[in-house]
Design an enzyme around this catalytic site. Structure first.
Site, PDB file in Angstrom:
ATOM      1  N   ARG A  57       0.994  -1.380   0.130  1.00 25.94           N
ATOM      2  CA  ARG A  57       0.056  -0.092   0.088  1.00 25.94           C
ATOM      3  C   ARG A  57       0.807   1.090   0.028  1.00 25.94           C
ATOM      4  NH1 ARG A  57      -2.120   1.572   4.590  1.00 25.94           N
ATOM      5  NH2 ARG A  57      -2.624  -0.352   5.159  1.00 25.94           N
ATOM      6  N   TYR A 109     -14.813  16.954 -17.009  1.00 23.64           N
ATOM      7  CA  TYR A 109     -15.320  15.523 -16.943  1.00 23.64           C
ATOM      8  C   TYR A 109     -16.509  15.433 -16.004  1.00 23.64           C
ATOM      9  CZ  TYR A 109     -14.959  10.580 -15.947  1.00 23.64           C
ATOM     10  OH  TYR A 109     -15.205   9.157 -16.038  1.00 23.64           O
ATOM     11  N   ASP A 181      -6.159  18.747 -14.981  1.00 20.40           N
ATOM     12  CA  ASP A 181      -6.432  17.467 -15.588  1.00 20.40           C
ATOM     13  C   ASP A 181      -5.647  17.417 -16.906  1.00 20.40           C
ATOM     14  OD1 ASP A 181      -7.463  15.139 -16.651  1.00 20.40           O
ATOM     15  OD2 ASP A 181      -9.409  15.416 -15.497  1.00 20.40           O
ATOM     16  N   LYS A 206      -7.045   6.270 -19.801  1.00 23.88           N
ATOM     17  CA  LYS A 206      -7.294   6.666 -20.929  1.00 23.88           C
ATOM     18  C   LYS A 206      -5.879   6.640 -21.991  1.00 23.88           C
ATOM     19  CE  LYS A 206     -11.104   7.622 -19.263  1.00 23.88           C
ATOM     20  NZ  LYS A 206     -11.578   8.894 -18.699  1.00 23.88           N
TER      21      LYS A 206
END
Ligand SMILES: *Cc1c(COP(=O)(O)O)cnc(C)c1O
Length: 399
Positions: A57, A109, A181, A206
């Protein structure tokens, strides 16, 4: 024949960085490809000692190789890899608390809007939407509570561009964080940190992953100070990218440069074809000289990417295209080798309030196309037949 607009050249060293990443070959096997360290935990050589890894983690060698590669591509001090773009967003937003305000680009978005309008609101953080390309509007709105400016450029789906240097100059003067972004252009075409942004966010699902097969997200930061704060949140929340997915992302990034160039070349050809279609009323592609932000883009990016939105003459035409495409798939998402077409009103922007959608121009005649790396002529023929003409009539001639 219409002249092809000049496309700014991508930076050369990025191409090599994509292929080789920031990996070091100091592993004992000298493996050329970064191995998948499918281990949750790492043994300590002795009390108070660590071989550099403790628990996945916090950090995992495969993920670390990926994070170093993405940090280098963006010119950042550190990058963190998440299980999705939205997971990266949620952790980043933990920097803000009750009473804080964020100024955000208007046609963001849809998932970001959902996060802002529900989760952030509940946490006492308010978000004001405006066209961040309008620096005067940003200046007017900024107050004592404004803690960050969140920019998507170009925006989704209407392709508005924000002048990153202008906004970062303003943000720095006022001690406000600038977050960009960068999902649509990737560091291959746009490097916001080098233009003054404090943090870059990605949906790695993406273009970085590039194959429509993995979810991933990234947070890249400009400073060690921000890295320290976010690393603490990162290990606390635990939305980290698993080792196998980190491997897939590394593999995807190896071909980022050639994919982006091909996405862009195809997009340019399709955008120019769409412009001439009687059933298409408006084409939104930043690479077209007719785009209002074309000149601004040429000054801050080395390319225009592979995303096109367009308005059809009627809702019926839009629906006919979605029903009839054969190669292009009617599916949410973007940035993969396969071309996908989306109906923003029903998919990515369904959660944006209707009156806001109407104001922005996201209506039932708007389609968004993520241009893949197939043959451009095949994609154009597909769109043409889907618009209602049979295959082969008025054949498209490649220029
Ligand atoms: C897809 C997307 C996101 C969210 O990323 P996920 O990986 O789907 O969680 C954020 N911003 C933009 C611009 C996107 O396209």
């Amino acid at each position: 024949m219409k002249e092809t607009p000049a496309v700014p050249k991508p930076l050369k060293d990025l191409q090599t960085l994509c292929v080789h990443g920031a990996k070091d070959l100091n592993n004992s096997t000298r493996a050329v490809s970064v191995p998948i360290y499918q281990s949750a935990t790492f043994a300590h050589p002795g009390v108070g000692q660590s071989a550099g890894y403790d628990y996945s983690r916090l950090q995992n060698p495969t993920r670390e190789a990926l994070e170093k590669t993405v940090a280098a591509l963006e010119g950042g001090a550190d990058a963190m890899a998440f299980s999705s773009g939205m997971a990266a967003m949620v952790v980043l937003m933990e920097l803000f608390g009750p009473g804080d305000e964020i100024i955000a680009s208007r046609d963001l978005y849809g998932g970001s809007v959902r996060l802002f309008d529900n989760v952030l609101k509940k946490n006492g953080v308010s978000v004001t939407y405006l066209h961040t390309g309008d620096i005067d509007a940003v200046r007017k709105r900024t107050g004592a509570r404004t803690k960050a400016i969140f920019v998507e450029t170009p925006t989704n789906p209407l392709m508005h561009v924000t002048d990153i240097r202008a906004v970062s100059g303003f943000a720095k003067e006022n001690g406000i964080l600038l977050i960009v972004d960068n999902t649509f252009l990737t560091p291959y075409f746009q490097q916001p940190i080098l233009q003054g942004a404090d943090a870059v966010i990605h949906s790695g699902t993406k273009y970085l992953g590039g194959h429509n097969d993995t979810l991933a997200g990234f947070l890249v930061v400009a400073s060690n100070e921000l890295s320290e704060k976010l690393r603490f949140l990162y290990k606390t929340v635990g939305a980290c990218l698993p080792p196998f997915d980190a491997f897939l992302l590394l593999r995807g990034i190896k071909t980022l440069a050639i994919r982006m160039e091909r996405h862009q070349r195809n997009a340019m050809e399709i955008a120019r074809w769409l412009e001439k279609q009687p059933k298409v009323e408006k084409v939104y592609y930043v690479g077209l000289p007719a785009h209002p932000d074309y000149a601004l883009s040429c000054g801050q990016t080395s390319g225009f990417g592979g995303m096109i939105s367009f308005e059809t003459d009627s809702e019926e035409t839009a629906r006919r295209i979605l029903q009839n495409v054969k190669i292009i798939m009617f599916a949410e998402s973007l940035g993969g080798v396969e071309s996908l077409i989306t109906y923003p009103i029903l998919q990515t922007h369904a959660d944006v309030p209707e009156e806001v959608r109407n104001q922005l121009g996201i209506h039932n005649r708007l389609l968004r196309l993520s241009v893949g790396i197939e043959d451009a002529g095949d994609l154009i023929a597909d769109l043409e037949q889907a618009m209602g003409k049979p295959w082969g009539s008025a054949p498209y001639v490649r220029t």
